[in-house]
Enzyme design. Structure first.
Site, mmCIF file in Angstrom:
data_model
loop_
_atom_site.group_PDB
_atom_site.id
_atom_site.type_symbol
_atom_site.label_atom_id
_atom_site.label_comp_id
_atom_site.label_asym_id
_atom_site.label_seq_id
_atom_site.Cartn_x
_atom_site.Cartn_y
_atom_site.Cartn_z
ATOM 1 N N LYS A 40 18.831 -49.936 -36.047
ATOM 2 C CA LYS A 40 17.601 -50.712 -35.929
ATOM 3 C C LYS A 40 17.016 -50.643 -34.519
ATOM 4 C CE LYS A 40 15.821 -55.241 -37.162
ATOM 5 N NZ LYS A 40 16.115 -56.598 -37.544
ATOM 6 N N GLY A 45 22.945 -51.960 -29.124
ATOM 7 C CA GLY A 45 23.594 -50.650 -29.268
ATOM 8 C C GLY A 45 22.596 -49.531 -29.468
ATOM 9 N N CYS A 46 21.571 -49.790 -30.273
ATOM 10 C CA CYS A 46 20.563 -48.764 -30.557
ATOM 11 C C CYS A 46 19.708 -48.462 -29.331
ATOM 12 C CB CYS A 46 19.694 -49.189 -31.739
ATOM 13 S SG CYS A 46 20.648 -49.325 -33.263
ATOM 14 N N THR A 47 19.424 -49.480 -28.548
ATOM 15 C CA THR A 47 18.664 -49.276 -27.317
ATOM 16 C C THR A 47 19.490 -48.455 -26.330
ATOM 17 O OG1 THR A 47 17.428 -51.314 -27.642
ATOM 18 C CG2 THR A 47 17.512 -50.452 -25.391
ATOM 19 N N ALA A 50 19.493 -44.833 -27.640
ATOM 20 C CA ALA A 50 18.186 -44.191 -27.457
ATOM 21 C C ALA A 50 17.932 -43.874 -25.979
ATOM 22 C CB ALA A 50 17.083 -45.084 -28.009
#
Length: 156
Positions: A40, A45-47, A50
């Site tokens: 998401k 974690g995704c930030t 990315a």
């Protein structure tokens, strides 16, 4: 059934953050594709993942690879996420999770969409799969290592 190393990557067409459509087959004509599925936009974690891809983006480009992120958020969500974190690569909106299912990306604890990275060569063959929900930045180092190996072998 999940896609494994040596399998042909399923082709797809999805909208990117600006709303235009992107097809995997077209990306592969330009070189290796690092396709990463993430849970998401704008979660910790995704930030981190990315931004790690962002920080290594030039190394991927120098090795002949394009980075593409996929999650189920809308193109508008991806556009805001990319702008906020200055992401130079494409984010694709897999609303409904059809492509995620085609690749067999597993869920974590049956709840969270999984975090899996695929390195796909120009012929559309999956050369590496890395699956780790918690080790977000390792996706980048794993993928870059494989891309450099492919470049050295002349397959990038």
């Amino acid at each position: 059934m999940s896609i494994k190393t040596g399998d042909q990557a399923p082709d797809f067409s999805l909208p990117k953050q600006d709303g235009t459509s992107v097809q995997l087959k077209a990306l592969l004509q330009k070189g290796t594709v690092v396709l990463y599925f993430y849970p998401k936009d704008d979660t910790p974690g995704c930030t981190k993942e990315a931004c790690s891809f962002r920080d290594s983006y030039e190394s991927f480009k120098d090795a002949g690879a394009e980075v593409v992120g996929i999650s189920s958020q809308s193109a508008a969500s991806h556009e805001a996420f990319a702008a906020k974190h200055r992401l130079p690569f494409t984010l694709l909106a897999d609303e409904g999770g059809k492509v995620r299912r085609e690749y067999g990306v597993p869920s974590t604890l049956g709840l969270l969409p999984g975090r899996v990275t695929y390195v796909i060569d120009r012929q559309g063959v999956v050369r590496h799969v890395f699956n780790s929900q918690l080790n977000a930045t390792r996706h980048v180092t794993e993928a870059l290592g494989i891309v450099k190996q492919l470049q050295g072998a002349g397959a990038a």
